[in-house]
Design an enzyme around this catalytic site. Structure first.
Site, PDB file in Angstrom:
ATOM      1  N   HIS A  63       0.897  -1.127  -0.044  1.00 29.86           N
ATOM      2  CA  HIS A  63       0.181  -0.299   0.293  1.00 29.86           C
ATOM      3  C   HIS A  63       1.318   1.336   0.042  1.00 29.86           C
ATOM      4  CE1 HIS A  63      -3.808  -1.494   0.680  1.00 29.86           C
ATOM      5  NE2 HIS A  63      -3.395  -2.391   1.793  1.00 29.86           N
ATOM      6  N   ARG A  97      -3.509  -1.519  -4.736  1.00 33.13           N
ATOM      7  CA  ARG A  97      -4.777   0.107  -4.084  1.00 33.13           C
ATOM      8  C   ARG A  97      -6.240   0.648  -4.711  1.00 33.13           C
ATOM      9  NH1 ARG A  97      -6.602   4.583  -5.233  1.00 33.13           N
ATOM     10  NH2 ARG A  97      -6.346   6.335  -6.419  1.00 33.13           N
ATOM     11  N   LYS A  98      -6.975  -0.444  -4.938  1.00 32.12           N
ATOM     12  CA  LYS A  98      -8.313  -1.074  -4.650  1.00 32.12           C
ATOM     13  C   LYS A  98      -8.802   0.239  -6.017  1.00 32.12           C
ATOM     14  CE  LYS A  98      -8.531  -3.563  -1.123  1.00 32.12           C
ATOM     15  NZ  LYS A  98      -7.848  -3.446   0.061  1.00 32.12           N
ATOM     16  N   ASP A 101     -12.671   4.468  -9.524  1.00 30.36           N
ATOM     17  CA  ASP A 101     -13.043   5.677  -9.833  1.00 30.36           C
ATOM     18  C   ASP A 101     -13.241   5.231 -11.757  1.00 30.36           C
ATOM     19  OD1 ASP A 101     -14.374   8.162  -9.967  1.00 30.36           O
ATOM     20  OD2 ASP A 101     -12.737   9.022  -8.392  1.00 30.36           O
ATOM     21  N   ILE A 102     -13.968   6.853 -12.582  1.00 32.75           N
ATOM     22  CA  ILE A 102     -14.401   6.704 -13.462  1.00 32.75           C
ATOM     23  C   ILE A 102     -13.325   6.521 -14.200  1.00 32.75           C
ATOM     24  CG2 ILE A 102     -16.490   7.635 -13.413  1.00 32.75           C
ATOM     25  CD1 ILE A 102     -14.723  10.357 -14.745  1.00 32.75           C
ATOM     26  N   GLY A 103     -13.202   5.510 -15.279  1.00 33.16           N
ATOM     27  CA  GLY A 103     -12.025   5.932 -16.300  1.00 33.16           C
ATOM     28  C   GLY A 103     -11.234   5.837 -16.440  1.00 33.16           C
ATOM     29  N   THR A 105     -10.737   9.296 -14.587  1.00 30.35           N
ATOM     30  CA  THR A 105     -10.181   9.418 -13.945  1.00 30.35           C
ATOM     31  C   THR A 105      -8.869   8.595 -12.476  1.00 30.35           C
ATOM     32  OG1 THR A 105     -11.519  10.307 -12.967  1.00 30.35           O
ATOM     33  CG2 THR A 105     -10.037   9.381 -11.008  1.00 30.35           C
ATOM     34  N   TYR A 220     -11.187 -13.405   9.537  1.00 31.05           N
ATOM     35  CA  TYR A 220      -9.507 -14.885   9.251  1.00 31.05           C
ATOM     36  C   TYR A 220     -10.385 -15.739   8.893  1.00 31.05           C
ATOM     37  CZ  TYR A 220      -6.446 -10.813   9.976  1.00 31.05           C
ATOM     38  OH  TYR A 220      -5.729  -9.319  10.451  1.00 31.05           O
ATOM     39  N   ARG A 239      -0.362  -9.157   8.788  1.00 32.35           N
ATOM     40  CA  ARG A 239      -0.076  -9.138  10.269  1.00 32.35           C
ATOM     41  C   ARG A 239       0.233 -10.274  10.434  1.00 32.35           C
ATOM     42  NH1 ARG A 239      -4.943  -5.504  11.596  1.00 32.35           N
ATOM     43  NH2 ARG A 239      -5.657  -6.424   9.877  1.00 32.35           N
TER      44      ARG A 239
HETATM   45  O1  S5P Z   1     -11.306  -7.974   1.248  1.00 33.26           O
HETATM   46  C1  S5P Z   1      -9.918  -7.316   1.722  1.00 33.26           C
HETATM   47  C2  S5P Z   1      -9.553  -7.353   0.213  1.00 33.26           C
HETATM   48  C3  S5P Z   1      -7.541  -6.914   0.565  1.00 33.26           C
HETATM   49  S1  S5P Z   1      -6.876  -6.433  -0.805  1.00 33.26           S
HETATM   50  N1  S5P Z   1      -9.868  -7.770   2.601  1.00 33.26           N
HETATM   51  C4  S5P Z   1      -8.247  -6.893   2.974  1.00 33.26           C
HETATM   52  O2  S5P Z   1      -7.729  -7.342   4.254  1.00 33.26           O
HETATM   53  N2  S5P Z   1      -7.595  -6.927   1.986  1.00 33.26           N
HETATM   54  C5  S5P Z   1      -5.898  -6.411   2.174  1.00 33.26           C
HETATM   55  O3  S5P Z   1      -5.354  -7.607   2.176  1.00 33.26           O
HETATM   56  C6  S5P Z   1      -6.136  -5.793   3.294  1.00 33.26           C
HETATM   57  O4  S5P Z   1      -5.873  -3.964   2.773  1.00 33.26           O
HETATM   58  C7  S5P Z   1      -5.028  -5.437   4.214  1.00 33.26           C
HETATM   59  O5  S5P Z   1      -3.958  -5.307   3.123  1.00 33.26           O
HETATM   60  C8  S5P Z   1      -4.460  -6.955   3.678  1.00 33.26           C
HETATM   61  C9  S5P Z   1      -4.649  -7.949   5.184  1.00 33.26           C
HETATM   62  O6  S5P Z   1      -4.210  -7.950   5.832  1.00 33.26           O
HETATM   63  P1  S5P Z   1      -3.907  -8.774   7.803  1.00 33.26           P
HETATM   64  O7  S5P Z   1      -3.214  -7.743   8.601  1.00 33.26           O
HETATM   65  O8  S5P Z   1      -5.548  -8.381   8.084  1.00 33.26           O
HETATM   66  O9  S5P Z   1      -3.762  -9.821   6.952  1.00 33.26           O
END
Ligand code: S5P
Length: 270
Positions: A63, A97-98, A101-103, A105, A220, A239
């Protein structure tokens, strides 16, 4: 053969995207379906970790906008070092980056600004809320870069109360079907529907061997459930590894768990 039971090696010669072929092939060679998520506030710590975790991973996820750079020179030095580590240890870089926005941008955001993401990230991702124009905008930028670039669409999120999944995921899949050479796959919690000739690479976050959540909506699952039962291809772990006392040993535990779940899955299909 279905992507659920084919090996990464088999899929590496037939995947519709150039980058998908590269990725599946290195996964097979390194025996890893682990993507490390490096959500840390220090560029030097990220680089240090990547140099020791490199052998265990297939993808490094960043990120870039959470890092405290003081100027364009710093950013270029960091992304240059990332590229050197990716070449040294044979992994791909995924900027999470997720785009949303519109194309027009997202085209400016992907190619320009201080980060110039398209220059150094092999993979990036996008939400489909804006409709297919977002893919067109990103694709135009990717076409101007000398090396292959690929996109993942967010079909389903890991977090509690997410609006993704279900009908949203089905519509996201339809958008991807028009863009098979640029859209490599999805961020989702399990396999997406593959029609004849399709092979969507699914990357799944929300993976931890111990915890169930983080108190801020993250949920998780284990590698066994995600790869073995739900048919995802790559586990994304943040994490669980970077927060561990010994990240190298812990990364190997995740790599093994992800790899064993994959081996069991493909063996089940034969
Ligand atoms: O649905 C999602 C999509 C993403 S890309 N859920 C997420 O958690 N992420 C990303 O995955 C989030 O932005 C973070 O960088 C990572 C998960 O991190 P963790 O520490 O919870 O394993």
């Amino acid at each position: 053969m279905s992507p659920l039971t084919a090996t990464y090696l088999q899929r590496s010669s037939t995947h519709p995207t150039a980058l998908g072929r590269t990725l599946l092939s290195l996964m097979s060679r390194k025996r890893t379906n682990l993507c490390i998520s490096l959500d840390l506030p220090s560029p030097s710590e990220i680089l240090r970790l990547l140099d020791i975790l490199g052998p265990s991973i297939c993808v490094a996820k960043t990120h870039i906008d959470i890092l405290p750079f003081s100027g364009a020179g710093d950013i270029a030095a960091f992304t240059g070092a990332l590229a050197a580590l990716a070449a040294k240890h044979d992994f791909l870089i995924f900027e999470d980056r997720k785009f949303a926005d519109i194309g027009s941008t997202v085209k400016a955001q992907y190619g320009g600004g201080v980060y110039r993401i398209a220059q150094w990230a092999h993979i990036t991702n996008a939400h489909t809320v804006p409709g297919p124009g977002i893919i067109d905008g990103l694709k135009e930028v990717a076409a101007t870069v000398a090396h292959p670039r690929a996109l993942l669409l967010l079909a389903e999120m890991s977090s509690k109360g997410s609006l993704g999944g279900g009908e949203y995921a089905a519509k996201t899949l339809e958008m991807a079907r028009g863009e098979k050479e640029f859209v490599m796959g999805f961020i989702a919690q399990g396999a997406m529907e593959n029609r004849e000739g399709e092979d969507w690479i699914v990357m799944t976050p929300g993976v931890d061997l111990g915890r169930k959540g983080d108190g801020l909506g993250q949920q998780y699952n284990t590698p066994e459930r995600i790869v073995g039962e739900k048919g995802s291809d790559i586990i994304i772990v943040g994490r669980g590894i970077i927060g561990a006392a010994d990240p190298v040993t812990t990364a190997e535990e995740y790599r093994k768990a992800g790899w064993e779940a994959y081996e069991k899955r493909v063996a089940g299909g034969n």
